[in-house]
Design a protein around this motif. Structure first.
Motif, short mmCIF file in Angstrom:
data_model
loop_
_atom_site.label_atom_id
_atom_site.label_comp_id
_atom_site.label_asym_id
_atom_site.label_seq_id
_atom_site.Cartn_x
_atom_site.Cartn_y
_atom_site.Cartn_z
N UNK A 91 4.09 3.31 -10.98
CA UNK A 91 3.78 1.89 -10.80
C UNK A 91 2.31 1.67 -11.11
N UNK A 92 1.94 0.42 -11.32
CA UNK A 92 0.55 0.10 -11.67
C UNK A 92 -0.23 -0.30 -10.43
N UNK A 93 -1.51 0.09 -10.44
CA UNK A 93 -2.38 -0.20 -9.30
C UNK A 93 -3.82 -0.28 -9.77
N UNK A 122 -1.58 4.02 -13.75
CA UNK A 122 -0.23 4.30 -13.26
C UNK A 122 -0.31 5.35 -12.17
N UNK A 123 0.39 5.08 -11.06
CA UNK A 123 0.44 6.03 -9.96
C UNK A 123 1.90 6.31 -9.62
N UNK A 180 -2.68 -3.46 -1.22
CA UNK A 180 -1.80 -4.38 -1.92
C UNK A 180 -2.11 -4.62 -3.37
N UNK A 181 -3.19 -4.01 -3.92
CA UNK A 181 -3.45 -4.14 -5.34
C UNK A 181 -2.73 -3.05 -6.13
N UNK A 182 -1.64 -2.57 -5.56
CA UNK A 182 -0.70 -1.69 -6.23
C UNK A 182 0.70 -2.25 -6.07
N UNK A 183 1.58 -1.95 -6.99
CA UNK A 183 2.94 -2.50 -6.94
C UNK A 183 3.79 -1.91 -5.83
N UNK A 184 3.33 -0.80 -5.23
CA UNK A 184 4.00 -0.23 -4.08
C UNK A 184 2.97 0.16 -3.03
N UNK A 185 3.35 0.03 -1.76
CA UNK A 185 2.58 0.59 -0.65
C UNK A 185 3.54 1.35 0.25
N UNK A 186 3.00 2.32 0.98
CA UNK A 186 3.79 3.01 2.01
C UNK A 186 2.98 2.96 3.30
N UNK A 187 3.57 2.40 4.36
CA UNK A 187 2.84 2.13 5.59
C UNK A 187 3.69 2.44 6.81
N UNK A 188 3.06 2.58 7.99
CA UNK A 188 3.83 2.71 9.23
C UNK A 188 4.63 1.44 9.52
N UNK A 189 5.76 1.59 10.14
CA UNK A 189 6.60 0.44 10.48
C UNK A 189 5.88 -0.53 11.42
N UNK A 190 4.97 0.00 12.23
CA UNK A 190 4.25 -0.83 13.18
C UNK A 190 3.27 -1.80 12.55
N UNK A 191 3.08 -1.71 11.24
CA UNK A 191 2.20 -2.65 10.53
C UNK A 191 2.98 -3.81 9.92
#
Length: 333
Positions: free
Chosen positions: A3-5, A22-23, A100-111
């Motif tokens: 994805x692009x970031x 691309x990441x 958020x300046x990437x097309x994907x993020x991975x975060x804790x559910x609590x966020x």
């Protein structure tokens, strides 16, 4: 999956460079929720991170973006299902966690917060951290018993992100709003958002440096800090509330205690990034219902691509040239 970031790197000479790369999702930090980001937004803090401010982001390379709205792609938490539309603002997103300046993020559910039912993903990002901060400010003022009958509320930096949303939600909630701005072309914009009066910066200046001033307002939401914040405190009426949300002018507060011990003025602070989830849900529900300003959001928002953000708008917000909110579209890069 590639994805692009936006990717900010530090050179050997200590300068910082921004490129779109691309990441891979596998390279993202740990977390229970993977979100395909449809929209993000531009905040002052994002621009600082994107230009190498290590008070915001400690380690580079990094992807800024403290706001993100999109669709759950992978979930390892029963509260969220694949396909849910969700919003993430604050916490550590975009600071030391790839944002958020990437097309994907991975975060804790609590966020993660589910998208408010009356707002689209783009509308949520027009609000974003800036609007969430403004809503937190009004929420905290009303906890201190502020109400429209007490008198006018001043909003400084009123054409910025926090200021624009503050003017809009205060007006929606029935308050008389005095919008303060140094921009000479802001009158029509601020009146459309609901300002009853628009004043120059001199309205909140006290060149004589008096200990107290004649009361002029019931409260204020301040994005400027420094001498402006001091004046807002000195001219606030009995039992009024002034909320500090920013430091565009200065982080220093050269004030006396007189407004507090003689007039009972409340100085309130907002640390929106660390807002507890229980309060975060209350604020978003208010923005979804009682403080819903979706009729104003198209005027506040300017939609840009990630390329335009990188080439123009990150620098523009640091130069004070932005009016309203910049929403970043990450679809179809």
């Amino acid at each position: 999956m590639p994805f692009k970031a936006l990717w900010v790197t530090e050179t050997e000479t200590g300068t910082f460079e921004r490129t779109i790369v691309e990441r891979l999702i596998d390279d993202l930090p740990a977390g229970e929720i993977v979100i395909r980001v449809h929209y993000s937004s531009l905040n002052y803090k994002d621009a600082l991170s994107a230009t190498g401010n290590k008070g915001i982001t400690r380690k580079y390379p990094h992807t800024p973006g403290i706001d993100a709205a999109g669709v759950v792609e992978i979930s390892r938490n029963e509260q969220f299902a694949v396909g849910d539309e969700v919003v993430v603002t604050g916490n550590d997103l975009g600071m030391n966690t790839c944002g958020g300046y990437g097309q994907f993020i991975r975060v804790p559910a609590g966020w993660v917060v589910k998208r408010p039912s009356n707002l689209s993903l783009k509308e949520c990002m027009t609000i974003g951290t800036a609007g969430f901060t403004a809503a937190c400010a009004l929420y905290k003022m009303e906890l201190m018993k502020m109400n429209p009958a007490m008198g006018p509320i001043v909003v400084t930096g009123s054409t910025g992100g926090v200021g624009s949303i503050a003017v809009s939600i205060l007006s929606k909630a029935g308050y008389e709003v005095i919008a303060v701005s140094g921009k000479t072309n802001a009158l029509e914009y601020l009146q459309h958002l609901g300002a009853a009066r628009v004043e120059d910066r001199s309205f909140v200046a006290d060149p004589l440096k008096k200990a107290l001033l004649k009361p002029k307002w019931a409260g204020a939401i301040d994005t400027v800090g420094g001498d402006t914040l001091v004046t807002l405190l000195k001219a606030c009426q009995l039992e009024g509330s002034v909320v500090s949300t920013g430091l565009v002018s200065s982080p220093k507060l050269d004030a006396t205690v007189y407004p507090f011990i003689l007039n009972g003025v409340n100085l309130l602070g907002i640390g929106s990034a660390e807002t507890p989830m229980a309060v975060r849900l209350i604020i978003w529900e208010k923005l979804n219902t009682d403080w819903n300003i979706k009729d104003k959001l198209p005027v506040i928002a300017k939609e840009v691509t990630l390329e335009e953000l990188n080439s123009t708008y990150i620098d523009s917000i640091l130069q004070g040239k932005i009016m309203g909110r910049i929403v970043v579209n990450l679809n179809n890069l």
